[in-house]
Write a protein that holds these residues in place. Structure first.
Motif: not given
Length: 218
Positions: A16-22
Motif C-alpha cells: 500500500g505504500t508508494p514504494t511498493r506501488e512503484r
C-alpha cells in the motif's frame, strides 16, 4: 532444463505504500516482460516461498543467478549493499534507475539503464533494458568455465573491498546523522557471509529511514 533466473534487487516497501506501488509497476510493466522475452524467470525476494533466512536467500540468488537487475531508485541502502555484493562477484548485473534519479558514480561502474514507466516511454525503456541484458549473452557462469584460476581468498577479498566501499558511502552521506561506527568487513571470517550480513544490517538499519544523499532533501 534449469530455469534461467533473473534476480531483482529493489526497494519493496510495505503493502500500500508508494514504494511498493512503484516496485510492482516496474516489475510488471518493465522487468517481467523483458525477462520473459529473453527466456529468464524474474524473481523478486518477496515472491519467494523459502524457509531460509531472507538474507541467506538474497545472498544465494546474488551468487548464483545468471542475471541480476538492480533498481537504484530512491537510493535504498539494501539495494546498494546487494548491488555491491553482485559487482564484487563480477557476474552479469544491470543497474536501472528511474529517469531523473541521481547516481553515486564512485560505486557505480556499470552502465545504467534509465527507465520511464510512462505509457509513452515504456517501450523505449524495455528496449534499452533488453539491449543491456543481451550484452551478457556470451557470459559463462563460473561453474561452466574452464578457467578456475581465481581462488576463494581472492574472491573474498573483492567482496570485502566492494562492501566496505558501499558502507563507507552510506556512513559518509549520513555524517550529519548520529551513526554508530561500523567496523570494516572481513569476508574471510564471515562463515559463509553470515557475519558480514549482520554487520551490514547494522548500518543499513540505521540509514533505512534517513536520506541517503543530502541532495535528496527537498
Amino acid at each position: 532444463m534449469t530455469e534461467k533466473i533473473c534476480f531483482i534487487v529493489t526497494a519493496i516497501g510495505e503493502s500500500g505504500t508508494p514504494t511498493r506501488e512503484r516496485a510492482d509497476n516496474v516489475y510488471k510493466y518493465l522487468i517481467a516482460p523483458v525477462c520473459e522475452d529473453l527466456g529468464y524467470k524474474p524473481v523478486r525476494v518477496d515472491h519467494v516461498n523459502a524457509v531460509d533466512n531472507i538474507n541467506t536467500t538474497i545472498i544465494n540468488y546474488l551468487k548464483t543467478a545468471p542475471m541480476v537487475i538492480a533498481d537504484m531508485t530512491d537510493h535504498n541502502p539494501n539495494a546498494f549493499y546487494e548491488l555491491g555484493f553482485r559487482q564484487a562477484l563480477e557476474l552479469p548485473l544491470v543497474p536501472i534507475i528511474k529517469v531523473g534519479g541521481n547516481l553515486p558514480f564512485d560505486v557505480m561502474t556499470t552502465r545504467t539503464v534509465f527507465y520511464d514507466t510512462d505509457v509513452a516511454k515504456i517501450e523505449e525503456s524495455k528496449e534499452n533494458l533488453k539491449s543491456k541484458i543481451l550484452s551478457f549473452e556470451n557470459f559463462e557462469m563460473p561453474e561452466s568455465r574452464i578457467d578456475k584460476s581465481v581462488t576463494l581468498d581472492e574472491l573474498d577479498d573483492k567482496i570485502t573491498k566492494k562492501l566496505n566501499k558501499i558502507l563507507n558511502l552510506l556512513e559518509k552521506q549520513q555524517s550529519y546523522s548520529p551513526l554508530v561506527h561500523t567496523h570494516d568487513f572481513d569476508f574471510k571470517t564471515s562463515h559463509g557471509g553470515k557475519v558480514i550480513i549482520r554487520r551490514a544490517g547494522k548500518t543499513i538499519n540505521r540509514t533505512q529511514n534517513r536520506l541517503l544523499f543530502p541532495e535528496d532533501k527537498k
